[in-house]
Design a protein around this motif. Sequence first.
Motif, mmCIF file in Angstrom:
data_model
loop_
_atom_site.group_PDB
_atom_site.id
_atom_site.type_symbol
_atom_site.label_atom_id
_atom_site.label_comp_id
_atom_site.label_asym_id
_atom_site.label_seq_id
_atom_site.Cartn_x
_atom_site.Cartn_y
_atom_site.Cartn_z
ATOM 1 N N LYS A 196 0.843 -1.186 0.000
ATOM 2 C CA LYS A 196 0.000 0.000 0.000
ATOM 3 C C LYS A 196 0.878 1.236 0.000
ATOM 4 C CE LYS A 196 -4.443 0.617 1.932
ATOM 5 N NZ LYS A 196 -5.281 0.786 3.069
ATOM 6 N N LYS A 197 0.573 2.176 -0.900
ATOM 7 C CA LYS A 197 1.368 3.401 -1.022
ATOM 8 C C LYS A 197 0.510 4.600 -0.657
ATOM 9 C CE LYS A 197 4.195 1.607 -4.769
ATOM 10 N NZ LYS A 197 4.603 1.782 -6.159
ATOM 11 N N LYS A 198 1.168 5.634 -0.154
ATOM 12 C CA LYS A 198 0.474 6.867 0.198
ATOM 13 C C LYS A 198 1.468 8.016 0.081
ATOM 14 C CE LYS A 198 -2.427 8.887 3.797
ATOM 15 N NZ LYS A 198 -3.045 8.687 5.110
ATOM 16 N N ARG A 199 0.959 9.213 -0.263
ATOM 17 C CA ARG A 199 1.802 10.409 -0.336
ATOM 18 C C ARG A 199 1.484 11.315 0.845
ATOM 19 N NH1 ARG A 199 2.607 13.023 -6.054
ATOM 20 N NH2 ARG A 199 4.778 12.862 -5.514
ATOM 21 N N PHE A 200 2.518 11.818 1.476
ATOM 22 C CA PHE A 200 2.387 12.754 2.591
ATOM 23 C C PHE A 200 3.024 14.072 2.190
ATOM 24 C CE2 PHE A 200 2.084 8.612 4.509
ATOM 25 C CZ PHE A 200 1.208 8.761 5.560
ATOM 26 N N THR A 201 2.291 15.171 2.349
ATOM 27 C CA THR A 201 2.776 16.491 1.972
ATOM 28 C C THR A 201 3.067 17.309 3.223
ATOM 29 O OG1 THR A 201 1.428 16.423 -0.024
ATOM 30 C CG2 THR A 201 2.235 18.571 0.655
ATOM 31 N N VAL A 202 4.206 17.988 3.232
ATOM 32 C CA VAL A 202 4.544 18.893 4.329
ATOM 33 C C VAL A 202 3.801 20.201 4.062
ATOM 34 C CG1 VAL A 202 6.399 20.091 5.542
ATOM 35 C CG2 VAL A 202 6.813 17.820 4.573
ATOM 36 N N GLU A 203 2.807 20.483 4.896
ATOM 37 C CA GLU A 203 1.992 21.691 4.740
ATOM 38 C C GLU A 203 2.707 22.892 5.351
ATOM 39 O OE1 GLU A 203 -0.688 21.601 2.931
ATOM 40 O OE2 GLU A 203 -0.861 19.422 2.803
ATOM 41 N N GLU A 204 2.252 24.086 5.009
ATOM 42 C CA GLU A 204 2.831 25.308 5.564
ATOM 43 C C GLU A 204 2.616 25.324 7.076
ATOM 44 O OE1 GLU A 204 2.359 30.087 4.917
ATOM 45 O OE2 GLU A 204 2.015 28.746 3.207
ATOM 46 N N GLY A 205 3.651 25.650 7.824
ATOM 47 C CA GLY A 205 3.567 25.674 9.280
ATOM 48 C C GLY A 205 3.794 24.311 9.918
ATOM 49 N N GLN A 206 4.116 23.306 9.111
ATOM 50 C CA GLN A 206 4.346 21.955 9.602
ATOM 51 C C GLN A 206 5.812 21.597 9.354
ATOM 52 O OE1 GLN A 206 2.175 18.925 7.399
ATOM 53 N NE2 GLN A 206 1.599 17.915 9.301
ATOM 54 N N SER A 207 6.417 20.900 10.295
ATOM 55 C CA SER A 207 7.821 20.528 10.110
ATOM 56 C C SER A 207 7.921 19.139 9.475
ATOM 57 C CB SER A 207 8.559 20.531 11.451
ATOM 58 O OG SER A 207 8.165 19.412 12.228
ATOM 59 N N ILE A 208 9.077 18.849 8.917
ATOM 60 C CA ILE A 208 9.326 17.535 8.324
ATOM 61 C C ILE A 208 9.228 16.460 9.396
ATOM 62 C CG2 ILE A 208 11.098 16.092 7.238
ATOM 63 C CD1 ILE A 208 11.982 18.599 5.696
ATOM 64 N N ASP A 209 9.734 16.750 10.592
ATOM 65 C CA ASP A 209 9.666 15.775 11.688
ATOM 66 C C ASP A 209 8.223 15.433 12.050
ATOM 67 O OD1 ASP A 209 12.416 15.493 11.915
ATOM 68 O OD2 ASP A 209 12.603 17.066 13.432
ATOM 69 N N LEU A 225 6.967 13.029 9.399
ATOM 70 C CA LEU A 225 7.563 11.701 9.585
ATOM 71 C C LEU A 225 6.925 10.976 10.766
ATOM 72 C CD1 LEU A 225 11.325 12.521 8.890
ATOM 73 C CD2 LEU A 225 9.722 11.315 7.388
ATOM 74 N N ALA A 226 6.614 11.708 11.842
ATOM 75 C CA ALA A 226 5.943 11.115 13.000
ATOM 76 C C ALA A 226 4.533 10.652 12.625
ATOM 77 C CB ALA A 226 5.892 12.111 14.155
ATOM 78 N N TYR A 244 3.336 3.776 8.113
ATOM 79 C CA TYR A 244 4.009 3.931 6.820
ATOM 80 C C TYR A 244 5.482 4.243 7.018
ATOM 81 C CZ TYR A 244 -0.427 4.027 4.316
ATOM 82 O OH TYR A 244 -1.636 3.697 3.764
ATOM 83 N N GLN A 245 6.282 3.851 6.022
ATOM 84 C CA GLN A 245 7.719 4.127 6.028
ATOM 85 C C GLN A 245 8.060 4.915 4.759
ATOM 86 O OE1 GLN A 245 10.106 0.631 6.277
ATOM 87 N NE2 GLN A 245 12.022 1.719 5.973
ATOM 88 N N PRO A 246 8.809 6.020 4.901
ATOM 89 C CA PRO A 246 9.153 6.810 3.708
ATOM 90 C C PRO A 246 10.107 6.052 2.791
ATOM 91 C CG PRO A 246 10.334 7.639 5.629
ATOM 92 C CD PRO A 246 9.389 6.580 6.121
ATOM 93 N N VAL A 247 9.851 6.183 1.479
ATOM 94 C CA VAL A 247 10.739 5.541 0.500
ATOM 95 C C VAL A 247 11.338 6.558 -0.463
ATOM 96 C CG1 VAL A 247 9.699 3.254 0.581
ATOM 97 C CG2 VAL A 247 8.791 4.953 -0.998
#
Length: 65
Positions: free
Chosen positions: A4-17, A20-21, A28-31
């Motif tokens: 199963k695949k999914k895309r996660f977008t870093v929105e404005e005001g949100q950190s990469i960490d 990932l959390a 899910y695990q980033p690829v």
Amino acid sequence: MGKKKKRFTVEEGQSIDEVLAQMKEEGYQPVRRVEEPIFQERMEDGEKKVDPVGRQIIFDAVKTE
């Protein structure tokens, strides 16, 4: 059975960490990490100009079993 695949977008005001959390919480695990430029069009002397105004970070992730 495919992964199963999914895309996660870093929105404005949100950190990469934070993203990932969230991915880890949902199982899910980033690829792959993709950075897409954001452009803005403007007219200057009757010509259309395109300027980069930012970037959007997107993570492709797969479900971990």
